[in-house]
Design an enzyme around this catalytic site. Sequence first.
Site, PDB file in Angstrom:
ATOM      1  N   ASN A 139       0.725  -1.274  -0.006  1.00  0.00           N
ATOM      2  CA  ASN A 139       0.059   0.079   0.291  1.00  0.00           C
ATOM      3  C   ASN A 139       0.815   1.047  -0.131  1.00  0.00           C
ATOM      4  O   ASN A 139       1.788   1.036   0.348  1.00  0.00           O
ATOM      5  CB  ASN A 139      -0.803  -0.425   1.308  1.00  0.00           C
ATOM      6  CG  ASN A 139      -0.456  -0.127   2.706  1.00  0.00           C
ATOM      7  OD1 ASN A 139       0.318  -0.965   2.717  1.00  0.00           O
ATOM      8  ND2 ASN A 139      -1.607   1.011   3.371  1.00  0.00           N
ATOM      9  N   ILE A 140       0.908   2.170  -1.307  1.00  0.00           N
ATOM     10  CA  ILE A 140       0.614   4.235  -0.721  1.00  0.00           C
ATOM     11  C   ILE A 140       0.213   4.454  -0.612  1.00  0.00           C
ATOM     12  O   ILE A 140      -0.481   5.176  -1.727  1.00  0.00           O
ATOM     13  CB  ILE A 140       1.427   3.625  -2.416  1.00  0.00           C
ATOM     14  CG1 ILE A 140       2.538   2.426  -2.710  1.00  0.00           C
ATOM     15  CG2 ILE A 140       2.313   5.179  -2.242  1.00  0.00           C
ATOM     16  CD1 ILE A 140       2.983   2.102  -4.400  1.00  0.00           C
ATOM     17  N   GLU A 141       0.206   5.468   0.512  1.00  0.00           N
ATOM     18  CA  GLU A 141      -0.467   5.941   1.232  1.00  0.00           C
ATOM     19  C   GLU A 141      -0.508   7.577   0.403  1.00  0.00           C
ATOM     20  O   GLU A 141       0.551   7.457  -0.057  1.00  0.00           O
ATOM     21  CB  GLU A 141      -0.412   6.397   2.896  1.00  0.00           C
ATOM     22  CG  GLU A 141      -1.271   4.511   3.349  1.00  0.00           C
ATOM     23  CD  GLU A 141      -1.847   5.180   4.796  1.00  0.00           C
ATOM     24  OE1 GLU A 141      -2.622   4.029   5.219  1.00  0.00           O
ATOM     25  OE2 GLU A 141      -1.329   5.911   5.760  1.00  0.00           O
ATOM     26  N   CYS A 183      -4.371   0.740  -2.989  1.00  0.00           N
ATOM     27  CA  CYS A 183      -3.642  -0.626  -1.925  1.00  0.00           C
ATOM     28  C   CYS A 183      -2.330  -1.767  -2.685  1.00  0.00           C
ATOM     29  O   CYS A 183      -2.293  -1.141  -3.558  1.00  0.00           O
ATOM     30  CB  CYS A 183      -5.067  -1.085  -2.130  1.00  0.00           C
ATOM     31  SG  CYS A 183      -6.654  -0.126  -1.259  1.00  0.00           S
ATOM     32  N   GLU A 236      -3.283  -4.759  -3.448  1.00  0.00           N
ATOM     33  CA  GLU A 236      -3.478  -4.936  -4.038  1.00  0.00           C
ATOM     34  C   GLU A 236      -4.306  -5.230  -5.139  1.00  0.00           C
ATOM     35  O   GLU A 236      -3.578  -5.610  -6.482  1.00  0.00           O
ATOM     36  CB  GLU A 236      -4.857  -5.981  -3.919  1.00  0.00           C
ATOM     37  CG  GLU A 236      -4.527  -6.310  -2.090  1.00  0.00           C
ATOM     38  CD  GLU A 236      -5.533  -5.994  -1.052  1.00  0.00           C
ATOM     39  OE1 GLU A 236      -6.138  -5.641   0.128  1.00  0.00           O
ATOM     40  OE2 GLU A 236      -4.706  -4.660  -0.822  1.00  0.00           O
ATOM     41  N   CYS A 286     -10.316  -4.767   0.475  1.00  0.00           N
ATOM     42  CA  CYS A 286     -11.575  -3.557   0.573  1.00  0.00           C
ATOM     43  C   CYS A 286     -11.803  -3.960  -1.220  1.00  0.00           C
ATOM     44  O   CYS A 286     -12.146  -4.760  -1.803  1.00  0.00           O
ATOM     45  CB  CYS A 286     -10.980  -2.434   0.109  1.00  0.00           C
ATOM     46  SG  CYS A 286     -10.274  -1.563  -1.111  1.00  0.00           S
ATOM     47  N   CYS A 310     -10.305  -2.782  -4.666  1.00  0.00           N
ATOM     48  CA  CYS A 310      -9.613  -4.131  -4.908  1.00  0.00           C
ATOM     49  C   CYS A 310     -10.342  -4.904  -5.249  1.00  0.00           C
ATOM     50  O   CYS A 310      -9.660  -6.301  -6.295  1.00  0.00           O
ATOM     51  CB  CYS A 310      -9.067  -4.614  -3.869  1.00  0.00           C
ATOM     52  SG  CYS A 310      -7.418  -3.243  -3.441  1.00  0.00           S
TER      53      CYS A 310
END
Length: 128
Positions: free
Chosen positions: A43-45, A54, A56, A87, A90
Amino acid sequence: MIDFGQLVQMAQMVKEKAYAPYSGFRVGAALLGKSGMIYTGCNIENAAYPVTNCAERTALFKAVSEGEQEFLALAVVSDSADYVSPCGVCRQALAEFCGTDFQILMCRSNGDYKIMTLGELLPESFGF
């Protein structure tokens, strides 16, 4: 035969690369293509949360950008003691390329996992 242990291990390794300064919730994913290749993602916020990606989808987009469009299984891990699942966004992204029998390994931080199919997790998706 699918090596589920390898998928979980690869997802755990890539989780360490997650960029999650806002939530602190690191996630790793390992996606097995029909070709046998495994694509990983974390994940990369972003400070603007809708821009966050996300793990995935990171793995899925990497795979598709490299020409893979058929998949067999996905492992998802986090630091949580509970099982972690993709989620809704995804799940729908996966439904674009995967059938209802696509296997998703939802893992605990200790490596235990349970398997559900995409059809079980997203029974009324667009495209099925």
